[in-house]
Design an enzyme around this catalytic site. Structure first.
Site, PDB file in Angstrom:
ATOM      1  N   PHE A  11      27.124  49.144  46.736  1.00  0.00           N
ATOM      2  CA  PHE A  11      27.836  48.914  45.463  1.00  0.00           C
ATOM      3  C   PHE A  11      28.704  47.650  45.540  1.00  0.00           C
ATOM      4  O   PHE A  11      28.486  46.681  44.798  1.00  0.00           O
ATOM      5  CB  PHE A  11      28.672  50.167  45.171  1.00  0.00           C
ATOM      6  CG  PHE A  11      29.639  50.040  44.034  1.00  0.00           C
ATOM      7  CD1 PHE A  11      29.243  49.564  42.794  1.00  0.00           C
ATOM      8  CD2 PHE A  11      30.975  50.429  44.210  1.00  0.00           C
ATOM      9  CE1 PHE A  11      30.153  49.464  41.740  1.00  0.00           C
ATOM     10  CE2 PHE A  11      31.885  50.336  43.172  1.00  0.00           C
ATOM     11  CZ  PHE A  11      31.466  49.839  41.936  1.00  0.00           C
ATOM     12  N   ASP A  31      21.407  45.279  55.687  1.00  0.00           N
ATOM     13  CA  ASP A  31      21.609  46.665  55.256  1.00  0.00           C
ATOM     14  C   ASP A  31      20.522  47.529  55.876  1.00  0.00           C
ATOM     15  O   ASP A  31      19.431  47.031  56.161  1.00  0.00           O
ATOM     16  CB  ASP A  31      21.542  46.759  53.716  1.00  0.00           C
ATOM     17  CG  ASP A  31      22.423  47.871  53.164  1.00  0.00           C
ATOM     18  OD1 ASP A  31      22.164  49.037  53.494  1.00  0.00           O
ATOM     19  OD2 ASP A  31      23.363  47.574  52.392  1.00  0.00           O
ATOM     20  N   ASN A  32      20.819  48.812  56.081  1.00  0.00           N
ATOM     21  CA  ASN A  32      19.733  49.724  56.498  1.00  0.00           C
ATOM     22  C   ASN A  32      19.402  50.707  55.378  1.00  0.00           C
ATOM     23  O   ASN A  32      18.644  51.641  55.573  1.00  0.00           O
ATOM     24  CB  ASN A  32      20.114  50.475  57.786  1.00  0.00           C
ATOM     25  CG  ASN A  32      21.273  51.423  57.584  1.00  0.00           C
ATOM     26  OD1 ASN A  32      21.959  51.363  56.557  1.00  0.00           O
ATOM     27  ND2 ASN A  32      21.507  52.299  58.536  1.00  0.00           N
ATOM     28  N   GLY A  36      22.923  52.308  50.579  1.00  0.00           N
ATOM     29  CA  GLY A  36      22.654  51.176  49.674  1.00  0.00           C
ATOM     30  C   GLY A  36      21.265  51.273  49.078  1.00  0.00           C
ATOM     31  O   GLY A  36      20.496  52.181  49.422  1.00  0.00           O
ATOM     32  N   SER A  75      29.182  50.706  55.209  1.00  0.00           N
ATOM     33  CA  SER A  75      29.718  52.039  55.520  1.00  0.00           C
ATOM     34  C   SER A  75      29.450  52.980  54.355  1.00  0.00           C
ATOM     35  O   SER A  75      29.567  52.575  53.194  1.00  0.00           O
ATOM     36  CB  SER A  75      31.244  52.008  55.718  1.00  0.00           C
ATOM     37  OG  SER A  75      31.740  53.330  55.925  1.00  0.00           O
ATOM     38  N   TYR A 145      36.048  59.126  58.322  1.00  0.00           N
ATOM     39  CA  TYR A 145      36.136  57.860  57.580  1.00  0.00           C
ATOM     40  C   TYR A 145      37.500  57.218  57.822  1.00  0.00           C
ATOM     41  O   TYR A 145      37.596  56.051  58.212  1.00  0.00           O
ATOM     42  CB  TYR A 145      35.930  58.153  56.095  1.00  0.00           C
ATOM     43  CG  TYR A 145      35.861  56.948  55.195  1.00  0.00           C
ATOM     44  CD1 TYR A 145      34.811  56.041  55.290  1.00  0.00           C
ATOM     45  CD2 TYR A 145      36.825  56.729  54.211  1.00  0.00           C
ATOM     46  CE1 TYR A 145      34.726  54.936  54.434  1.00  0.00           C
ATOM     47  CE2 TYR A 145      36.750  55.640  53.359  1.00  0.00           C
ATOM     48  CZ  TYR A 145      35.699  54.749  53.464  1.00  0.00           C
ATOM     49  OH  TYR A 145      35.621  53.669  52.619  1.00  0.00           O
ATOM     50  N   LYS A 149      38.084  53.747  59.881  1.00  0.00           N
ATOM     51  CA  LYS A 149      38.584  52.550  59.200  1.00  0.00           C
ATOM     52  C   LYS A 149      39.889  52.070  59.838  1.00  0.00           C
ATOM     53  O   LYS A 149      40.138  50.864  59.919  1.00  0.00           O
ATOM     54  CB  LYS A 149      38.801  52.827  57.706  1.00  0.00           C
ATOM     55  CG  LYS A 149      37.504  52.937  56.898  1.00  0.00           C
ATOM     56  CD  LYS A 149      36.791  51.591  56.761  1.00  0.00           C
ATOM     57  CE  LYS A 149      35.635  51.656  55.764  1.00  0.00           C
ATOM     58  NZ  LYS A 149      34.838  50.410  55.765  1.00  0.00           N
ATOM     59  N   ARG A 186      31.085  60.586  43.757  1.00  0.00           N
ATOM     60  CA  ARG A 186      32.463  60.214  43.434  1.00  0.00           C
ATOM     61  C   ARG A 186      32.778  60.602  41.995  1.00  0.00           C
ATOM     62  O   ARG A 186      31.893  60.825  41.173  1.00  0.00           O
ATOM     63  CB  ARG A 186      32.678  58.720  43.669  1.00  0.00           C
ATOM     64  CG  ARG A 186      33.014  58.466  45.111  1.00  0.00           C
ATOM     65  CD  ARG A 186      33.249  57.018  45.403  1.00  0.00           C
ATOM     66  NE  ARG A 186      32.026  56.342  45.774  1.00  0.00           N
ATOM     67  CZ  ARG A 186      31.985  55.154  46.374  1.00  0.00           C
ATOM     68  NH1 ARG A 186      33.095  54.537  46.660  1.00  0.00           N
ATOM     69  NH2 ARG A 186      30.826  54.603  46.677  1.00  0.00           N
TER      70      ARG A 186
HETATM   71  N1  UDP Z   1      36.732  64.907  41.986  1.00  0.00           N
HETATM   72  C1  UDP Z   1      36.566  65.828  40.973  1.00  0.00           C
HETATM   73  N2  UDP Z   1      35.302  66.089  40.527  1.00  0.00           N
HETATM   74  C2  UDP Z   1      34.203  65.478  41.033  1.00  0.00           C
HETATM   75  C3  UDP Z   1      34.362  64.534  42.070  1.00  0.00           C
HETATM   76  C4  UDP Z   1      35.649  64.268  42.520  1.00  0.00           C
HETATM   77  O1  UDP Z   1      37.540  66.408  40.469  1.00  0.00           O
HETATM   78  O2  UDP Z   1      33.092  65.801  40.562  1.00  0.00           O
HETATM   79  C5  UDP Z   1      38.094  64.576  42.424  1.00  0.00           C
HETATM   80  C6  UDP Z   1      38.302  64.598  43.943  1.00  0.00           C
HETATM   81  O3  UDP Z   1      38.654  65.897  44.395  1.00  0.00           O
HETATM   82  C7  UDP Z   1      39.440  63.595  44.100  1.00  0.00           C
HETATM   83  C8  UDP Z   1      39.203  62.595  42.975  1.00  0.00           C
HETATM   84  O4  UDP Z   1      38.360  63.240  42.037  1.00  0.00           O
HETATM   85  O5  UDP Z   1      40.690  64.223  43.875  1.00  0.00           O
HETATM   86  C9  UDP Z   1      38.521  61.319  43.449  1.00  0.00           C
HETATM   87  O6  UDP Z   1      37.416  61.684  44.218  1.00  0.00           O
HETATM   88  P1  UDP Z   1      36.318  60.663  44.732  1.00  0.00           P
HETATM   89  O7  UDP Z   1      35.249  61.465  45.397  1.00  0.00           O
HETATM   90  O8  UDP Z   1      35.912  59.767  43.643  1.00  0.00           O
HETATM   91  O9  UDP Z   1      37.008  59.751  45.837  1.00  0.00           O
HETATM   92  P2  UDP Z   1      38.359  59.784  46.684  1.00  0.00           P
HETATM   93  O10 UDP Z   1      39.356  59.076  45.857  1.00  0.00           O
HETATM   94  O11 UDP Z   1      38.769  61.211  46.945  1.00  0.00           O
HETATM   95  O12 UDP Z   1      38.002  59.066  47.926  1.00  0.00           O
END
Ligand code: UDP
Length: 316
Positions: A11, A31-32, A36, A75, A145, A149, A186
C-alpha cells in the site's frame, strides 16, 4: 536518483513508487508479495526507469549497480496480518532491516525506515510526541510487530551512529486510501467494504477507542519532505484529528448511503485505547501537516473500492 523500495508493491510502497517515478527517479521495487500485490505496480511495467525484483528481504539482498536510497517499507502492517504472520513480521523487521541497512552501507546510499505509531503501544500519554518511550507489551499478540519495529529503529540508529549512515525514521500513524486490500482487516477497509455490501459494520469493543486517520497523499508528501532534510531521529507522520471508531463507522455509513447496522465484537487483546500524533516536530522540520480531511479522503477511498470487482460482485 536510483531508489530501492522494499515492500514497494504494498500500500505505502506502491504509492511512494508512483511519486518517485513521477518526480523522474529510477525506482526498484523489491517485494515477495506476501501482503503486497503486483497489481499495485503493474502500471509501471513499461517504464524504463522502473524495475521489479521478486525477493524476500529477510534473506541476503543483492542489487547490482549504484543506489542513492534504500527505503525499507517491507512488512505486514495490518494487525490481522501480523497476528497470522508473527514470525515473518519479526524477521522482516529484524533480519530484513539488517540486510537493507547493510545494503545501504555497501552502496553508500541514504536510508529511510518505515516505523510506526505502534512503537508507542497502548499509550499512557496523548497526544504522543516522539520523545514518549511507549507502553508496549513485549509478549502480547501485537508484540511481534511493536517490538520488531522498535528493534528496527534501534538498529537504524546504531548504523547511523556506528557507520555514519545517513538515515531517516518515519513513525507512521494510521493511513488509508486506495490500494488498502479489501481483506486487509484494518478498520477503514473493513467498514467501507462492509458498508458497500450492506453487511454489519464490525465495531470491536465499545467503539470508543480512538484513531487518527491520514490520507495516503498526505503521508507520501511527508516521506518526500523527510528525505530532503538532514534529521536522523524519528519523526511522527499522522493526522492530529482524533476520531472514535464509532464516529468512523457513522461517517462511512453516511458517505456510502449504506443500510448496514453496527455489530459489536470483542476488542482484540492490547488494542490501543487512544492514538493521536503530536506533529509539532513535522510541522517545524518539514513544514508539513495533513491537508486532506477524513470526509474527502474517505470519499476518494470509497470511490476506489466501488471500482473493485471483488467488492462490487457482492453488492446487494
Ligand atoms: N476495528 C474495528 N472493527 C474492525 C477493524 C478494526 O472496530 O473491523 C478497530 C480496532 O479494534 C482498533 C481500530 O479499529 O481499535 C483500528 O484498527 P486497525 O486494525 O485499523 O489498526 P490499528 O490502529 O489497531 O493498528
Amino acid at each position: 536518483m536510483r531508489i530501492l523500495i522494499t515492500g514497494g508493491a504494498g500500500f505505502l510502497g506502491s504509492h511512494l513508487a508512483d511519486r518517485l517515478l513521477s518526480d523522474g527517479h529510477h525506482v526498484l521495487v523489491m517485494d515477495n508479495l506476501l501482503t503486497g500485490s503486483f497489481e499495485n505496480i503493474a502500471q509501471h511495467q513499461a517504464n524504463t526507469r522502473f524495475e521489479y525484483i521478486h525477493h524476500n528481504v529477510s534473506n541476503y539482498i543483492h542489487v547490482s549497480g549504484d543506489l542513492d536510497w534504500v527505503i525499507h517499507f517491507a512488512s505486514p502492517a495490518s494487525p490481522v496480518d501480523y497476528l497470522q504472520l508473527p514470525i515473518a513480521t519479526m524477521k522482516v523487521n529484524s533480519l530484513g532491516t539488517h540486510n537493507s541497512l547493510g545494503l545501504a552501507k555497501a552502496k553508500s546510499a541514504r536510508y529511510m525506515l518505515a516505523s510506526t505509531s505502534e512503537v508507542y503501544g497502548d499509550p499512557e500519554v496523548s497526544p504522543q510526541p516522539e520523545s514518549y518511550w511507549g507502553h508496549v507489551n513485549p509478549i502480547g499478540p501485537r508484540g511481534v510487530y511493536d517490538e520488531a519495529k522498535r528493534f528496527a529503529e534501534a538498529l537504524t540508529m546504531a548504523y547511523h551512529h556506528k557507520h555514519g549512515l545517513d538515515t531517516r525514521i518515519a513513525r507512521i500513524f494510521n493511513c488509508y486510501g486506495p490500494r488498502l486490500r479489501t481483506n486487509d482487516g484494518r478498520v477503514v477497509s473493513n467498514f467501507i467494504c462492509q458498508a458497500l455490501r450492506n453487511e454489519p459494520l464490525t465495531v470491536y469493543g465499545d467503539g470508543r477507542q480512538t484513531r487518527s486517520f491520514q490520507y495516503i497523499s498526505d503521508l507520501i508528501e511527508g516521506f518526500v519532505r523527510l528525505m530532503n532534510v538532514d534529521y536522523h531521529e524519528p519523526v511522527n507522520l499522522g493526522n492530529p484529528e482524533e476520531f472514535t471508531v464509532i464516529e468512523l463507522s457513522e461517517l462511512v455509513k453516511e458517505l456510502t448511503g449504506s443500510r448496514s447496522k453496527v455489530e459489536f465484537l470483542p476488542l482484540p487483546v492490547d488494542d490501543p485505547k487512544r492514538r493521536l500524533p503530536d506533529i509539532t516536530l513535522a510541522r517545524k522540520l518539514l513544514d508539513w501537516s495533513p491537508k486532506v480531511d477524513l470526509r474527502s479522503g474517505l470519499a476518494n477511498t470509497i470511490a476506489w473500492y466501488k471500482s473493485r470487482s471483488e467488492v462490487l460482485s457482492r453488492l446487494s
